[in-house]
Write a protein that holds these residues in place. Sequence first.
Motif, PDB file in Angstrom:
ATOM      1  N   TYR A  64       0.852  -1.186   0.000  1.00  0.00           N
ATOM      2  CA  TYR A  64       0.000   0.000   0.000  1.00  0.00           C
ATOM      3  C   TYR A  64       0.888   1.237   0.000  1.00  0.00           C
ATOM      4  CZ  TYR A  64      -3.884  -3.068   1.123  1.00  0.00           C
ATOM      5  OH  TYR A  64      -4.829  -4.056   1.087  1.00  0.00           O
ATOM      6  N   ARG A 106      -0.426   4.286   0.310  1.00  0.00           N
ATOM      7  CA  ARG A 106      -0.986   5.215   1.288  1.00  0.00           C
ATOM      8  C   ARG A 106      -2.156   4.548   1.986  1.00  0.00           C
ATOM      9  NH1 ARG A 106      -4.851   9.098   0.764  1.00  0.00           N
ATOM     10  NH2 ARG A 106      -4.958   8.783  -1.470  1.00  0.00           N
ATOM     11  N   LEU A 107      -2.298   4.805   3.269  1.00  0.00           N
ATOM     12  CA  LEU A 107      -3.412   4.300   4.066  1.00  0.00           C
ATOM     13  C   LEU A 107      -3.980   5.475   4.844  1.00  0.00           C
ATOM     14  CD1 LEU A 107      -4.951   1.718   5.107  1.00  0.00           C
ATOM     15  CD2 LEU A 107      -3.346   1.723   6.990  1.00  0.00           C
ATOM     16  N   LYS A 112       1.920   5.807   5.273  1.00  0.00           N
ATOM     17  CA  LYS A 112       2.462   5.497   3.952  1.00  0.00           C
ATOM     18  C   LYS A 112       3.428   4.328   4.043  1.00  0.00           C
ATOM     19  CE  LYS A 112       6.471   8.577   3.727  1.00  0.00           C
ATOM     20  NZ  LYS A 112       7.136   9.635   2.950  1.00  0.00           N
ATOM     21  N   GLY A 135       0.402  -5.347   3.312  1.00  0.00           N
ATOM     22  CA  GLY A 135      -0.971  -5.762   3.541  1.00  0.00           C
ATOM     23  C   GLY A 135      -1.185  -6.421   4.886  1.00  0.00           C
ATOM     24  N   ALA A 170      -0.989  -3.784   7.585  1.00  0.00           N
ATOM     25  CA  ALA A 170      -2.185  -2.939   7.555  1.00  0.00           C
ATOM     26  C   ALA A 170      -3.377  -3.658   8.178  1.00  0.00           C
ATOM     27  CB  ALA A 170      -2.500  -2.536   6.113  1.00  0.00           C
ATOM     28  N   ASP A 171      -3.537  -4.957   7.886  1.00  0.00           N
ATOM     29  CA  ASP A 171      -4.645  -5.710   8.469  1.00  0.00           C
ATOM     30  C   ASP A 171      -4.520  -5.799   9.989  1.00  0.00           C
ATOM     31  OD1 ASP A 171      -5.699  -6.075   5.976  1.00  0.00           O
ATOM     32  OD2 ASP A 171      -4.782  -8.051   5.675  1.00  0.00           O
ATOM     33  N   VAL A 184     -11.879   4.088   6.221  1.00  0.00           N
ATOM     34  CA  VAL A 184     -10.527   3.658   5.855  1.00  0.00           C
ATOM     35  C   VAL A 184     -10.385   3.724   4.341  1.00  0.00           C
ATOM     36  CG1 VAL A 184      -8.844   1.787   5.938  1.00  0.00           C
ATOM     37  CG2 VAL A 184     -10.381   2.152   7.874  1.00  0.00           C
ATOM     38  N   GLU A 185      -9.302   4.311   3.882  1.00  0.00           N
ATOM     39  CA  GLU A 185      -9.012   4.422   2.443  1.00  0.00           C
ATOM     40  C   GLU A 185      -7.623   3.851   2.188  1.00  0.00           C
ATOM     41  OE1 GLU A 185      -8.393   7.850  -0.998  1.00  0.00           O
ATOM     42  OE2 GLU A 185      -8.770   8.414   1.072  1.00  0.00           O
ATOM     43  N   ARG A 186      -7.547   2.887   1.253  1.00  0.00           N
ATOM     44  CA  ARG A 186      -6.275   2.248   0.915  1.00  0.00           C
ATOM     45  C   ARG A 186      -5.925   2.529  -0.539  1.00  0.00           C
ATOM     46  NH1 ARG A 186      -6.504  -3.729   3.720  1.00  0.00           N
ATOM     47  NH2 ARG A 186      -7.940  -3.241   5.385  1.00  0.00           N
ATOM     48  N   ARG A 228      -3.439   0.926  -3.187  1.00  0.00           N
ATOM     49  CA  ARG A 228      -2.594  -0.242  -3.367  1.00  0.00           C
ATOM     50  C   ARG A 228      -1.726  -0.102  -4.610  1.00  0.00           C
ATOM     51  NH1 ARG A 228      -5.942  -5.569  -3.653  1.00  0.00           N
ATOM     52  NH2 ARG A 228      -6.399  -4.722  -5.705  1.00  0.00           N
TER      53      ARG A 228
END
Length: 201
Positions: free
Chosen positions: A60, A62-63, A134, A138, A141-142, A160-162, A164
């Motif tokens: 990712y 950006r998260l 940033k 994955g 992030a999880d 939440v915005e991912r 990828r």
Amino acid sequence: MLARTVVNQIFLLKTSQIPFSALSLTCRSITTAARLKKQLNVAATPRPHIERPSGSDELYKRLGVEVRGHDPAVLESYERFVRLVSTELAVQLVNVENPPFFTERWTLLRSKFAKKKYWREYEIRTYYKKFNFKHITGSTADTFLEYVQRNLPEGIMMIVERVRLESFRDNLVPPTSSFSSSSTTTTKTTSEKTSQEQDTS
């Protein structure tokens, strides 16, 4: 009334009784659609399937985590918690944004049967906080999102915005070496021209 009878007569006709001009119009529209599909080459270029190697993790770029609530003190406490979790899990927190709060206001009567002069104003304020992370994998992030969402206070909403990272398609290829060789030849010819002009002068 006359238009309705004409439409009914058209629908009651058999295919052999339909005039040739109407048939030609429908056939023309079908052929133009087929021609357009052929020109765009839709069927010949299907979307390629990108196979991810086994055991690889998602990346990712950006998260973004946005939280909304009605109590700014709760959001401040939650911000300290997210900062602590990001340092413990080695997640790179870029910045924390504090957008202006949104106010929703109603002017209503004090009660259902009150007189018209007894008005009250009610308002709801929605406060926001945006956490930007940033360069995160994955699995990280999880794990991070699960831990953060399980400790979300009551009355707080989260979005939440991912973003990828994906590999290029097969039809997107880098420029060939012929382009680079042609550019070098053009630079050589321009340098030769300038040297010849200097000799003549």
